[in-house]
Design a protein around this motif. Structure first.
Motif, short mmCIF file in Angstrom:
data_model
loop_
_atom_site.label_atom_id
_atom_site.label_comp_id
_atom_site.label_asym_id
_atom_site.label_seq_id
_atom_site.Cartn_x
_atom_site.Cartn_y
_atom_site.Cartn_z
N ALA A 197 16.75 43.10 -59.87
CA ALA A 197 17.57 43.43 -58.70
C ALA A 197 18.25 42.20 -58.11
CB ALA A 197 16.72 44.12 -57.64
N GLY A 198 18.45 41.17 -58.92
CA GLY A 198 19.16 40.00 -58.41
C GLY A 198 18.35 39.24 -57.37
N HIS A 199 19.04 38.69 -56.37
CA HIS A 199 18.36 37.89 -55.35
C HIS A 199 19.11 38.04 -54.02
CE1 HIS A 199 21.52 34.81 -55.56
NE2 HIS A 199 21.43 34.86 -56.87
N PRO A 200 18.48 37.62 -52.92
CA PRO A 200 19.07 37.87 -51.61
C PRO A 200 20.35 37.10 -51.31
CG PRO A 200 17.04 36.61 -51.40
CD PRO A 200 17.12 37.08 -52.82
N GLY A 201 20.69 36.15 -52.15
CA GLY A 201 21.95 35.42 -51.93
C GLY A 201 23.11 35.99 -52.71
N TRP A 202 22.96 37.18 -53.27
CA TRP A 202 23.97 37.72 -54.16
C TRP A 202 24.46 39.06 -53.61
CZ3 TRP A 202 22.82 37.73 -60.17
CH2 TRP A 202 24.02 37.83 -60.87
N HIS A 203 24.12 40.17 -54.26
CA HIS A 203 24.59 41.48 -53.82
C HIS A 203 23.88 41.91 -52.54
CE1 HIS A 203 26.90 42.45 -57.46
NE2 HIS A 203 25.94 41.83 -58.13
N THR A 204 24.57 42.70 -51.73
CA THR A 204 23.91 43.30 -50.59
C THR A 204 22.94 44.38 -51.06
OG1 THR A 204 25.56 45.05 -50.27
CG2 THR A 204 25.95 42.94 -49.14
N VAL A 205 21.99 44.67 -50.20
CA VAL A 205 21.05 45.76 -50.49
C VAL A 205 21.81 47.04 -50.82
CG1 VAL A 205 19.35 47.29 -49.41
CG2 VAL A 205 19.17 44.81 -49.12
N ASN A 206 22.85 47.32 -50.06
CA ASN A 206 23.57 48.59 -50.19
C ASN A 206 24.19 48.76 -51.57
OD1 ASN A 206 24.27 46.93 -47.54
ND2 ASN A 206 23.69 49.00 -46.92
N SER A 207 24.87 47.71 -52.04
CA SER A 207 25.52 47.82 -53.35
C SER A 207 24.51 47.79 -54.48
CB SER A 207 26.55 46.69 -53.52
OG SER A 207 25.91 45.42 -53.53
N HIS A 249 15.59 56.15 -48.92
CA HIS A 249 16.63 56.84 -48.16
C HIS A 249 17.66 57.46 -49.10
CE1 HIS A 249 19.66 57.55 -45.06
NE2 HIS A 249 20.52 56.81 -45.75
N ALA A 250 18.08 56.71 -50.10
CA ALA A 250 19.14 57.18 -50.98
C ALA A 250 18.67 58.28 -51.92
CB ALA A 250 19.72 56.01 -51.78
N THR A 251 17.46 58.15 -52.46
CA THR A 251 16.98 59.18 -53.38
C THR A 251 16.68 60.48 -52.66
OG1 THR A 251 14.75 58.24 -53.18
CG2 THR A 251 16.05 57.57 -55.09
N ALA A 252 16.54 60.42 -51.32
CA ALA A 252 16.38 61.64 -50.53
C ALA A 252 17.72 62.23 -50.10
CB ALA A 252 15.52 61.35 -49.30
N GLY A 253 18.81 61.65 -50.61
CA GLY A 253 20.13 62.18 -50.31
C GLY A 253 20.93 61.37 -49.32
N GLY A 254 20.36 60.29 -48.79
CA GLY A 254 21.08 59.47 -47.83
C GLY A 254 22.09 58.55 -48.49
N ASP A 255 22.97 58.00 -47.69
CA ASP A 255 24.00 57.10 -48.17
C ASP A 255 23.48 55.67 -48.12
OD1 ASP A 255 26.25 55.63 -48.75
OD2 ASP A 255 27.52 56.54 -47.21
N PRO A 256 23.46 54.94 -49.25
CA PRO A 256 22.99 53.54 -49.21
C PRO A 256 23.79 52.68 -48.24
CG PRO A 256 23.16 54.32 -51.48
CD PRO A 256 23.77 55.38 -50.62
N ARG A 270 14.07 45.88 -38.82
CA ARG A 270 12.66 46.26 -38.66
C ARG A 270 12.52 47.66 -38.07
NH1 ARG A 270 11.84 40.59 -37.71
NH2 ARG A 270 12.32 40.84 -35.49
N ASP A 271 13.40 47.99 -37.14
CA ASP A 271 13.38 49.35 -36.58
C ASP A 271 13.65 50.38 -37.68
OD1 ASP A 271 12.87 48.40 -34.06
OD2 ASP A 271 14.95 48.48 -33.37
N TRP A 272 14.60 50.07 -38.55
CA TRP A 272 14.91 50.97 -39.67
C TRP A 272 13.69 51.12 -40.58
CZ3 TRP A 272 18.93 53.84 -41.96
CH2 TRP A 272 18.75 54.14 -43.32
N LEU A 273 13.07 50.00 -40.94
CA LEU A 273 11.92 50.04 -41.85
C LEU A 273 10.78 50.87 -41.26
CD1 LEU A 273 11.81 46.35 -43.14
CD2 LEU A 273 12.57 48.37 -44.39
N ALA A 274 10.60 50.81 -39.97
CA ALA A 274 9.54 51.60 -39.34
C ALA A 274 9.79 53.09 -39.49
CB ALA A 274 9.45 51.24 -37.85
N ARG A 275 11.07 53.46 -39.60
CA ARG A 275 11.42 54.88 -39.72
C ARG A 275 11.66 55.31 -41.16
NH1 ARG A 275 16.18 55.31 -37.87
NH2 ARG A 275 16.59 53.20 -37.10
N HIS A 276 11.82 54.34 -42.06
CA HIS A 276 12.12 54.64 -43.46
C HIS A 276 11.19 53.81 -44.35
CE1 HIS A 276 15.87 55.58 -41.28
NE2 HIS A 276 16.03 56.52 -42.19
N PRO A 277 9.97 54.26 -44.56
CA PRO A 277 9.03 53.50 -45.39
C PRO A 277 9.54 53.31 -46.82
CG PRO A 277 8.01 55.52 -44.52
CD PRO A 277 9.43 55.53 -44.09
N GLY A 278 9.16 52.19 -47.42
CA GLY A 278 9.55 51.92 -48.79
C GLY A 278 8.90 52.87 -49.78
#
Length: 385
Positions: A197-207, A249-256, A270-278
């Motif tokens: 999955a590359g590294h944090p200095g490259w693609h955004t999480v979304n892409s 989120h995405a595999t449940a039908g959400g938009d990345p 962090r607020d998002w992570l609390a509501r969307h567990p990995g």
């Protein structure tokens, strides 16, 4: 078994059940012995440097280099024919079984590998790749193994390299090839597959998440972060948590596109992570991140190639499955420290690496000067006695 197992102990139990042979070692009241990873035989050049250091009386450097060489690291499978690769995989899992350790493989032979760059190569066709993956599967068999699948295979698609046609034929083939590898290797009895999955200095999480889904991430154990790169453990694990959450989120039908990424304000994320567990696990590479990423002097190079044999780096934290994070399966040495990334010209005409003032060895060859840097600047320090 005690009811009050810590989360770290629970993770160790899960990994032991997944990866270790039937008799992995001495158990304790808190569970089985810790997972130990396999250390493959190193290159003759590495040991030649060790002997040279001893001969010159540089015992501290020699001890540090030997410690680095003897630290568990991955076995890279690629550039060999199917029969050769099958034999190498089989020999590795057998050696690991005798030791009670778990081997880590890097599967690295996809068509169009590395955009035909420093580590260019790979087999020529999808059919050849499928046959090669089948050989890897036969070699591993039912033995315990971790597989890191195709570094840069998703982060450098043919469409990113200008190597595709208008219809995206080669990029579509890349996704199909990765999907075939996942579907062939993940079902093996003891194998866990992690898509790069590359590294944090490259693609955004979304892409990156959109690419992972198309490659079959939901059918793999998870993904790998920071392979052969230098980002810190903190940055890599944060990126991993964000990807894991966004995959759910995405595999449940959400938009990345709705997910936070590594550039989002941490409080919002962090607020998002609390509501969307990995939902997907990950591994990280700490083989060369002891000093973090290198930043080139401002304005000096048109293409600094900060990933390519950067100066002043050190090896990082040692491999372990005891990460304390239930999603973070292991910190590994995936890149073999001391091996070159290739000749890094940094946008200049060459013929030397302008930062090192030398001709760097070809990708994958032993680089004595860099190896010594990695030893001397290790964080935490390597033993030197």
């Amino acid at each position: 078994m005690r009811r009050s197992l810590t989360s770290a102990a629970v993770l160790a139990l899960a990994l032991a059940a997944a990866f270790l042979p039937a008799a992995p070692g001495t158990a304790t009241a808190d569970g089985p012995a810790p997972v130990r990873f396999h250390t493959p035989a190193h290159t003759s050049a590495a040991y030649a440097q060790y002997r040279e250091l001893l001969a010159r009386g540089e015992r501290s450097d020699a001890a540090g280099l030997l410690a680095m060489i003897r630290t568990p690291h991955a076995v890279w499978l690629g550039d060999g024919g199917a029969a050769e690769t099958e034999a190498e995989a089989r020999d590795t899992v057998r050696a690991a079984a005798r030791e009670g350790t778990v081997p880590v493989f890097v599967v690295y032979d996809i068509p169009g590998r590395d955009c035909a760059g420093y580590s260019g190569g790979g087999v020529g066709t999808t059919a050849a790749y499928r046959a090669w993956i089948d050989a890897v599967a036969r070699g591993i068999g039912a033995s315990p193994a971790l597989v890191v699948l195709e570094p840069d295979g998703l982060a450098l698609l043919p469409s990113d390299c200008g190597q595709d046609d208008a219809a995206g034929t080669r990029t579509a083939a890349r996704y199909a090839e990765l999907g075939y590898a996942v579907d062939t290797l993940e079902p093996l009895a003891g194998t866990r597959v992690y898509l790069d999955a590359g590294h944090p200095g490259w693609h955004t999480v979304n892409s990156l998440v959109a690419r992972l889904i198309r490659a079959g991430a939901e059918r793999a154990t998870g993904f790998a972060v920071n392979v052969s790169n230098h980002h810190t453990d903190a940055a890599s694990t944060w990126y991993g948590r964000l990807i894991s959450s966004c995959l759910g989120h995405a595999t449940a039908g959400g938009d990345p596109a709705a997910c936070p990424n590594q550039r989002t304000d941490p409080r919002t994320a962090r607020d998002w992570l609390a509501r969307h567990p990995g939902v997907r696990h990950f591994v990280t590479d700490s083989s060369r991140n002891g000093r973090g990423p290198w930043t080139a002097p401002a304005g000096r190079y048109s293409d600094p190639q900060d990933w390519c044999n950067p100066p002043g780096r050190g090896v990082g934290a040692r491999p372990t499955a005891a990460t304390g994070d239930p999603l973070h399966d292991a910190r590994l040495w995936i890149k073999t420290p001391g091996e070159s990334d290739g000749l890094c010209l940094r946008g200049t005409a060459g013929p030397l690496d302008p930062e090192r003032r030398t001709a760097d060895p070809a990708a994958g060859e032993w680089f004595p000067a860099q190896a010594l840097e990695l030893v001397r600047l290790a964080v935490p320090a390597l033993p030197t006695v």
